[in-house]
Scaffold this motif. Sequence first.
Motif, PDB file in Angstrom:
ATOM      1  N   ARG A 282     -29.050 -26.585  33.166  1.00  0.00           N
ATOM      2  CA  ARG A 282     -30.111 -27.607  32.897  1.00  0.00           C
ATOM      3  C   ARG A 282     -30.135 -27.753  34.441  1.00  0.00           C
ATOM      4  NH1 ARG A 282     -27.238 -32.448  29.333  1.00  0.00           N
ATOM      5  NH2 ARG A 282     -27.159 -31.088  27.358  1.00  0.00           N
ATOM      6  N   ALA A 283     -29.782 -27.532  35.648  1.00  0.00           N
ATOM      7  CA  ALA A 283     -29.998 -27.546  37.092  1.00  0.00           C
ATOM      8  C   ALA A 283     -31.616 -26.661  36.895  1.00  0.00           C
ATOM      9  CB  ALA A 283     -29.206 -27.644  38.014  1.00  0.00           C
ATOM     10  N   VAL A 284     -30.748 -25.014  36.735  1.00  0.00           N
ATOM     11  CA  VAL A 284     -31.612 -24.388  36.470  1.00  0.00           C
ATOM     12  C   VAL A 284     -32.572 -23.992  36.188  1.00  0.00           C
ATOM     13  CG1 VAL A 284     -31.337 -21.876  36.337  1.00  0.00           C
ATOM     14  CG2 VAL A 284     -29.221 -22.293  36.782  1.00  0.00           C
ATOM     15  N   GLU A 285     -32.357 -24.463  34.634  1.00  0.00           N
ATOM     16  CA  GLU A 285     -33.909 -24.586  34.266  1.00  0.00           C
ATOM     17  C   GLU A 285     -34.745 -26.072  34.668  1.00  0.00           C
ATOM     18  OE1 GLU A 285     -36.461 -23.838  31.162  1.00  0.00           O
ATOM     19  OE2 GLU A 285     -34.621 -23.201  31.324  1.00  0.00           O
ATOM     20  N   ALA A 286     -34.280 -27.401  35.631  1.00  0.00           N
ATOM     21  CA  ALA A 286     -34.902 -27.418  36.182  1.00  0.00           C
ATOM     22  C   ALA A 286     -35.752 -27.331  38.090  1.00  0.00           C
ATOM     23  CB  ALA A 286     -34.184 -28.947  36.819  1.00  0.00           C
ATOM     24  N   ALA A 287     -35.109 -26.540  38.340  1.00  0.00           N
ATOM     25  CA  ALA A 287     -35.425 -25.539  39.261  1.00  0.00           C
ATOM     26  C   ALA A 287     -36.566 -24.484  39.326  1.00  0.00           C
ATOM     27  CB  ALA A 287     -34.270 -25.070  40.566  1.00  0.00           C
ATOM     28  N   GLY A 288     -36.408 -23.746  37.983  1.00  0.00           N
ATOM     29  CA  GLY A 288     -37.773 -22.813  37.817  1.00  0.00           C
ATOM     30  C   GLY A 288     -38.063 -22.101  38.622  1.00  0.00           C
ATOM     31  N   ILE A 289     -36.289 -21.274  39.316  1.00  0.00           N
ATOM     32  CA  ILE A 289     -36.933 -19.941  40.053  1.00  0.00           C
ATOM     33  C   ILE A 289     -35.381 -19.598  39.521  1.00  0.00           C
ATOM     34  CG2 ILE A 289     -37.689 -21.572  42.091  1.00  0.00           C
ATOM     35  CD1 ILE A 289     -34.409 -21.299  42.999  1.00  0.00           C
ATOM     36  N   ALA A 290     -36.069 -18.204  40.158  1.00  0.00           N
ATOM     37  CA  ALA A 290     -34.506 -16.724  39.268  1.00  0.00           C
ATOM     38  C   ALA A 290     -33.116 -16.949  40.358  1.00  0.00           C
ATOM     39  CB  ALA A 290     -35.035 -15.655  39.915  1.00  0.00           C
ATOM     40  N   VAL A 291     -32.532 -17.060  39.212  1.00  0.00           N
ATOM     41  CA  VAL A 291     -30.905 -17.329  39.881  1.00  0.00           C
ATOM     42  C   VAL A 291     -30.147 -16.550  39.741  1.00  0.00           C
ATOM     43  CG1 VAL A 291     -28.636 -18.626  39.577  1.00  0.00           C
ATOM     44  CG2 VAL A 291     -31.085 -19.978  39.422  1.00  0.00           C
ATOM     45  N   LEU A 292     -29.455 -15.949  40.320  1.00  0.00           N
ATOM     46  CA  LEU A 292     -28.516 -14.131  40.155  1.00  0.00           C
ATOM     47  C   LEU A 292     -26.894 -14.952  41.025  1.00  0.00           C
ATOM     48  CD1 LEU A 292     -31.556 -13.450  40.230  1.00  0.00           C
ATOM     49  CD2 LEU A 292     -30.781 -11.057  41.769  1.00  0.00           C
ATOM     50  N   LEU A 293     -26.346 -14.640  39.598  1.00  0.00           N
ATOM     51  CA  LEU A 293     -24.700 -14.558  39.439  1.00  0.00           C
ATOM     52  C   LEU A 293     -23.827 -13.322  39.506  1.00  0.00           C
ATOM     53  CD1 LEU A 293     -24.542 -17.343  36.052  1.00  0.00           C
ATOM     54  CD2 LEU A 293     -25.234 -17.977  38.914  1.00  0.00           C
ATOM     55  N   THR A 294     -22.968 -14.044  40.407  1.00  0.00           N
ATOM     56  CA  THR A 294     -22.162 -12.398  41.507  1.00  0.00           C
ATOM     57  C   THR A 294     -20.976 -12.721  40.693  1.00  0.00           C
ATOM     58  OG1 THR A 294     -21.478 -13.159  43.447  1.00  0.00           O
ATOM     59  CG2 THR A 294     -23.548 -12.295  43.088  1.00  0.00           C
ATOM     60  N   LEU A 295     -20.714 -13.721  40.107  1.00  0.00           N
ATOM     61  CA  LEU A 295     -19.024 -13.630  39.372  1.00  0.00           C
ATOM     62  C   LEU A 295     -19.463 -14.214  38.260  1.00  0.00           C
ATOM     63  CD1 LEU A 295     -17.041 -15.556  42.220  1.00  0.00           C
ATOM     64  CD2 LEU A 295     -17.783 -13.714  42.252  1.00  0.00           C
ATOM     65  N   PRO A 296     -18.482 -13.417  37.673  1.00  0.00           N
ATOM     66  CA  PRO A 296     -17.894 -13.235  35.804  1.00  0.00           C
ATOM     67  C   PRO A 296     -18.726 -14.590  34.990  1.00  0.00           C
ATOM     68  CG  PRO A 296     -16.024 -13.040  36.420  1.00  0.00           C
ATOM     69  CD  PRO A 296     -16.862 -13.088  37.925  1.00  0.00           C
ATOM     70  N   THR A 297     -19.748 -15.133  33.880  1.00  0.00           N
ATOM     71  CA  THR A 297     -19.411 -16.160  33.148  1.00  0.00           C
ATOM     72  C   THR A 297     -18.977 -16.081  31.982  1.00  0.00           C
ATOM     73  OG1 THR A 297     -21.737 -15.503  33.114  1.00  0.00           O
ATOM     74  CG2 THR A 297     -21.562 -16.560  34.557  1.00  0.00           C
ATOM     75  N   SER A 298     -18.794 -16.813  31.111  1.00  0.00           N
ATOM     76  CA  SER A 298     -18.786 -17.123  29.597  1.00  0.00           C
ATOM     77  C   SER A 298     -19.369 -15.629  28.917  1.00  0.00           C
ATOM     78  CB  SER A 298     -18.418 -18.155  29.359  1.00  0.00           C
ATOM     79  OG  SER A 298     -19.468 -18.271  28.863  1.00  0.00           O
ATOM     80  N   GLY A 299     -20.322 -15.717  29.163  1.00  0.00           N
ATOM     81  CA  GLY A 299     -21.365 -14.736  28.015  1.00  0.00           C
ATOM     82  C   GLY A 299     -22.538 -14.362  28.773  1.00  0.00           C
ATOM     83  N   ASP A 300     -23.460 -13.828  27.851  1.00  0.00           N
ATOM     84  CA  ASP A 300     -24.645 -13.904  28.710  1.00  0.00           C
ATOM     85  C   ASP A 300     -25.644 -15.080  28.423  1.00  0.00           C
ATOM     86  OD1 ASP A 300     -27.232 -12.936  28.122  1.00  0.00           O
ATOM     87  OD2 ASP A 300     -27.133 -10.737  28.275  1.00  0.00           O
ATOM     88  N   PRO A 301     -25.892 -15.383  29.994  1.00  0.00           N
ATOM     89  CA  PRO A 301     -26.581 -16.276  30.317  1.00  0.00           C
ATOM     90  C   PRO A 301     -28.033 -16.816  29.921  1.00  0.00           C
ATOM     91  CG  PRO A 301     -27.016 -15.627  32.013  1.00  0.00           C
ATOM     92  CD  PRO A 301     -26.128 -14.052  31.333  1.00  0.00           C
ATOM     93  N   VAL A 302     -28.208 -15.645  28.498  1.00  0.00           N
ATOM     94  CA  VAL A 302     -29.604 -16.478  28.640  1.00  0.00           C
ATOM     95  C   VAL A 302     -30.056 -17.031  27.111  1.00  0.00           C
ATOM     96  CG1 VAL A 302     -29.767 -14.357  26.286  1.00  0.00           C
ATOM     97  CG2 VAL A 302     -31.667 -14.849  27.744  1.00  0.00           C
ATOM     98  N   ASP A 303     -28.244 -17.411  26.494  1.00  0.00           N
ATOM     99  CA  ASP A 303     -28.744 -17.711  24.960  1.00  0.00           C
ATOM    100  C   ASP A 303     -27.828 -19.382  25.643  1.00  0.00           C
ATOM    101  OD1 ASP A 303     -28.150 -15.620  23.649  1.00  0.00           O
ATOM    102  OD2 ASP A 303     -26.140 -14.897  23.812  1.00  0.00           O
TER     103      ASP A 303
END
Length: 407
Positions: free
Chosen positions: A117-138
């Motif tokens: 939600r914070a990323v959505e509010a920022a409205g800029i590309a965010v690149l994650l270099t460490l693992p996440t639980s799944g594909d962030p697109v979902d």
Amino acid sequence: MRLALAVLLAVAACTSPPRVIATPSPTPEPAVLSITALLDLSGHRSAIGTAQRNALQLWVDQHQARGGSPVTVRLRIADVASSEARLILELRRAAVEDQADAVIVGAPVQDEEIFGRAVEAAGIAVLLTLPTSGDPVDRPGGRWTFALAPTLARLAARQVDEAVARAALTPALILSDARDRPDAMALALLAELERRRLEPLTRIALPVDGSVPPVVRSSLSVLRGLHCTGTALACAATARAAQSSGASTLLFLSYLTVPADMGEYREAAQRAIWPGSGDLLPFDAPPTTSVGQARAEFLRTYGDRHGPPSTHAATSFDALTLLLHAAERVGADDPERLRARLEETTLPLIASTYSFGARRHAGFDPEDIVYLRWTGSAIGIAPAPTPSPSPTPTPSPGASPTGTRRP
């Protein structure tokens, strides 16, 4: 913690519109790509952040020395101190106060919904270099979020495969760092075992002081495997105790492993393996492609400065290349165009070949994952699994690692 993060998010939502970068700065600089990197430079994950900072600085040095790009890159690095609340706060600062064109996040994201939600509010590309639980697109904010590391689910599946092949699945324990709650990798391992209808493993939270819990020490002599899901350093004392007990216990370290920590393991490092990029192994022959030459230059230069690089250090290096690649084609002053260009990108780089699409924002190629080991002086590929649970002989420190791919 969740309440604090929610308050920070509410403040961000109330004080800025969803597209905070859409309003141009007083002095527009369309040929300048402004990037903020959020790293753990202090706290219990500082070694991970430091490795990434070293790689980012190397990229900046090489970019300046090379010249010729129509885009100037400005990089600011901020310490989030192993704190989820500070991560959210610094993300908002990058978007609102610094008016960054993109953000690189090199710290674990524990509450992915609030972060999204914070990323959505920022409205800029965010690149994650460490693992996440799944594909962030979902997830919330997934339209702007790009994952440059394998997902935790993919890593868990590969780890179970390795444990089965190496006869080290049971009896075994999962060792969590008590400071990481929830332990996302431990949960991913347990979910994978349940999915395959295999016996679940007991999870133990290691004390903050690094000591070996009595329940762990009493079982070391019979354990085939120890799955350390936190930082490598958190499990060092347990690994040394297992080595001293004479047990043939195999230690599975996490994707977060930093080779610089191996000195804490001493002889126990011979029994440790972890997942990482096979493209970061030394080349058996001089590379012939431009990508191979870039990898060789990265390995040599980073190695001369800081020792063998971790996979996430190389991924941070790649994050800057991906952003520059996109900005050189669409400019850096429009966050939507930059995001859309990243979404259309397939590019072989240092740690992996990254491929993104409208429904795929987890870009790391899973075929690039191999299991690595420490030879005493360098990173090598772990010996192939054998049916026997007995220890595999360790090569001498001067032996050349094998298994190099993509010269």
